[in-house]
Scaffold this motif. Structure first.
Motif, mmCIF file in Angstrom:
data_model
loop_
_atom_site.group_PDB
_atom_site.id
_atom_site.type_symbol
_atom_site.label_atom_id
_atom_site.label_comp_id
_atom_site.label_asym_id
_atom_site.label_seq_id
_atom_site.Cartn_x
_atom_site.Cartn_y
_atom_site.Cartn_z
ATOM 1 N N ILE A 90 -68.827 7.556 31.256
ATOM 2 C CA ILE A 90 -69.183 8.944 31.483
ATOM 3 C C ILE A 90 -70.033 9.035 32.740
ATOM 4 O O ILE A 90 -70.595 8.024 33.184
ATOM 5 C CB ILE A 90 -69.951 9.503 30.249
ATOM 6 C CG1 ILE A 90 -69.927 11.026 30.200
ATOM 7 C CG2 ILE A 90 -71.373 8.955 30.193
ATOM 8 C CD1 ILE A 90 -70.390 11.580 28.842
ATOM 9 N N SER A 106 -72.065 10.642 24.768
ATOM 10 C CA SER A 106 -72.786 11.772 25.354
ATOM 11 C C SER A 106 -73.806 11.238 26.334
ATOM 12 O O SER A 106 -74.366 10.149 26.138
ATOM 13 C CB SER A 106 -73.505 12.585 24.269
ATOM 14 O OG SER A 106 -72.580 13.207 23.404
ATOM 15 N N GLY A 156 -72.652 12.086 35.117
ATOM 16 C CA GLY A 156 -73.191 13.443 35.195
ATOM 17 C C GLY A 156 -74.121 13.590 36.378
ATOM 18 O O GLY A 156 -74.595 12.599 36.944
ATOM 19 N N ASN A 201 -76.455 18.293 34.308
ATOM 20 C CA ASN A 201 -76.194 18.823 32.972
ATOM 21 C C ASN A 201 -75.824 17.700 32.019
ATOM 22 O O ASN A 201 -75.315 16.663 32.431
ATOM 23 C CB ASN A 201 -75.055 19.831 33.025
ATOM 24 C CG ASN A 201 -75.408 21.041 33.869
ATOM 25 O OD1 ASN A 201 -76.545 21.490 33.871
ATOM 26 N ND2 ASN A 201 -74.434 21.548 34.600
ATOM 27 N N ASN A 202 -76.082 17.920 30.746
ATOM 28 C CA ASN A 202 -75.644 16.951 29.747
ATOM 29 C C ASN A 202 -74.119 16.964 29.679
ATOM 30 O O ASN A 202 -73.485 17.997 29.887
ATOM 31 C CB ASN A 202 -76.244 17.295 28.383
ATOM 32 C CG ASN A 202 -77.763 17.211 28.397
ATOM 33 O OD1 ASN A 202 -78.351 16.509 29.222
ATOM 34 N ND2 ASN A 202 -78.392 17.923 27.488
ATOM 35 N N GLU A 203 -73.550 15.811 29.429
ATOM 36 C CA GLU A 203 -72.108 15.668 29.382
ATOM 37 C C GLU A 203 -71.690 14.981 28.090
ATOM 38 O O GLU A 203 -72.434 14.149 27.566
ATOM 39 C CB GLU A 203 -71.602 14.842 30.576
ATOM 40 C CG GLU A 203 -71.957 15.394 31.947
ATOM 41 C CD GLU A 203 -71.171 16.632 32.320
ATOM 42 O OE1 GLU A 203 -70.127 16.893 31.673
ATOM 43 O OE2 GLU A 203 -71.600 17.349 33.258
ATOM 44 N N THR A 204 -70.511 15.342 27.616
ATOM 45 C CA THR A 204 -69.965 14.707 26.413
ATOM 46 C C THR A 204 -68.475 14.500 26.602
ATOM 47 O O THR A 204 -67.794 15.368 27.141
ATOM 48 C CB THR A 204 -70.214 15.576 25.160
ATOM 49 O OG1 THR A 204 -71.615 15.664 24.929
ATOM 50 C CG2 THR A 204 -69.559 14.960 23.925
ATOM 51 N N ASN A 205 -68.000 13.344 26.178
ATOM 52 C CA ASN A 205 -66.559 13.121 26.128
ATOM 53 C C ASN A 205 -66.235 12.382 24.834
ATOM 54 O O ASN A 205 -67.096 12.263 23.938
ATOM 55 C CB ASN A 205 -66.052 12.384 27.377
ATOM 56 C CG ASN A 205 -66.643 10.996 27.539
ATOM 57 O OD1 ASN A 205 -67.145 10.409 26.584
ATOM 58 N ND2 ASN A 205 -66.597 10.485 28.756
#
Lengths: 114, 110
Positions: free
Chosen positions: B48, B61, B50, B53-57
Motif C-alpha cells: 500500500i 490499512s 499514501g 490521507n489514510n488508505e485501505t485496500n
C-alpha cells in the motif's frame, strides 16, 4: 495485474562464466526497470536503473562492465553477470514500474557461483 | 528521500491485528509513504502507499498521522502467511528509486 517474472529462479555456474537473468513485466508496459541485489540477512541494494532503449544508470560502486543490463523492450530487461566469481553469489531481484510509479518486483533469482 | 525508522522485530498472535509503526519525521510534502513486505526467499510484495490521507485496500490499512511524521500499517487479521519483513519507504513523487532500510521482521504466532 502488475506481475513481474524472472528467469531462471536459480542458477549455479562455474567461476569465470557469464550468467544472464531475464526480467519480464507480464501484464503492463514497464517504463523503467530496476535491478537489486540482496546478500543473506541484508536488505535490498539497488544496482541499476534502466529505461527502454537507453543505457542503464548504475549505482555507485556497481561495475557496469561486469553487470551488463539490456532493456530492449517495454516488457523485458536482462542482467548479465560477466565472468562471475563466488563473491557474486547473491539473490538478484528485478522490479518494474508502469504509469503509476509503483514498483512491482519479480520473484528473484538465486545465483551460486562455484 | 526522507529516512525511516522501524522496530527491528515484532510478534503478533494469529487472528489479531498487526500494527507496524514507522517514523519518518523528516518527510517532505511531496514524499509518499510506501509499504512492501518480503517473505523469505521471495521478491518484495507491494502492499500500500499514501501521501497524507489514510488508505485501505484488500491487504492492509495505512494510517498516516496529521503531521505526516509517522505512519502505521495495519494487517487487520494476521495469518501465518503474513510472517515477513515489512519495509516502510519514503519516496519522492517523480523519483522512481526505492531505498530499502532494514525493515521490521513480523512473526505471526499460532
Amino acid at each position: 495485474g502488475a506481475v513481474v517474472s524472472q528467469h531462471p529462479s536459480r542458477v549455479i555456474c562455474k567461476s569465470g562464466t557469464s550468467v544472464k537473468i531475464e526480467c519480464r513485466s507480464l501484464d503492463f508496459q514497464a517504463t523503467t526497470m530496476f535491478w537489486y541485489r540482496q546478500f543473506p540477512k541484508q536488505s535490498l541494494m539497488l544496482m541499476a536503473t534502466s529505461n527502454e532503449g537507453s543505457k542503464a544508470t548504475y549505482e555507485q560502486g556497481v561495475e557496469k562492465d561486469k553487470f551488463l543490463i539490456n532493456h530492449a523492450s517495454l516488457t523485458l530487461s536482462t542482467l548479465t553477470v560477466t565472468s562471475a566469481h563466488p563473491e557474486d553469489s547473491s539473490f538478484y531481484i528485478c522490479s518494474a514500474t508502469g504509469l503509476k510509479e509503483t514498483q512491482y518486483f519479480g520473484p528473484g533469482t538465486r545465483l551460486l557461483v562455484l | 528521500d526522507a529516512k525511516t525508522t522501524q522496530p527491528p522485530s515484532m510478534d503478533c498472535a494469529e487472528g489479531r491485528a498487526a500494527n507496524l509503526p514507522c517514523n519518518h519525521s523528516t518527510i517532505s510534502g511531496n514524499e509518499y509513504v510506501y509499504w512492501y513486505r518480503q517473505i523469505h526467499s521471495q521478491g518484495p510484495q507491494y502492499i500500500i502507499h499514501g501521501l497524507k490521507n489514510n488508505e485501505t485496500n484488500e491487504m492492509a490499512s495505512l494510517i498516516i498521522t496529521e503531521d505526516r511524521k509517522s505512519s502505521t500499517l495495519i494487517l487487520p487479521h494476521a495469518t501465518l502467511r503474513d510472517t515477513a519483513v515489512y519495509y516502510c519507504i519514503v519516496k519522492t513523487a517523480g523519483n522512481e528509486k526505492l531505498t530499502f532500510g532494514t525493515g521490521t521482521r513480523l512473526t505471526i504466532i499460532p
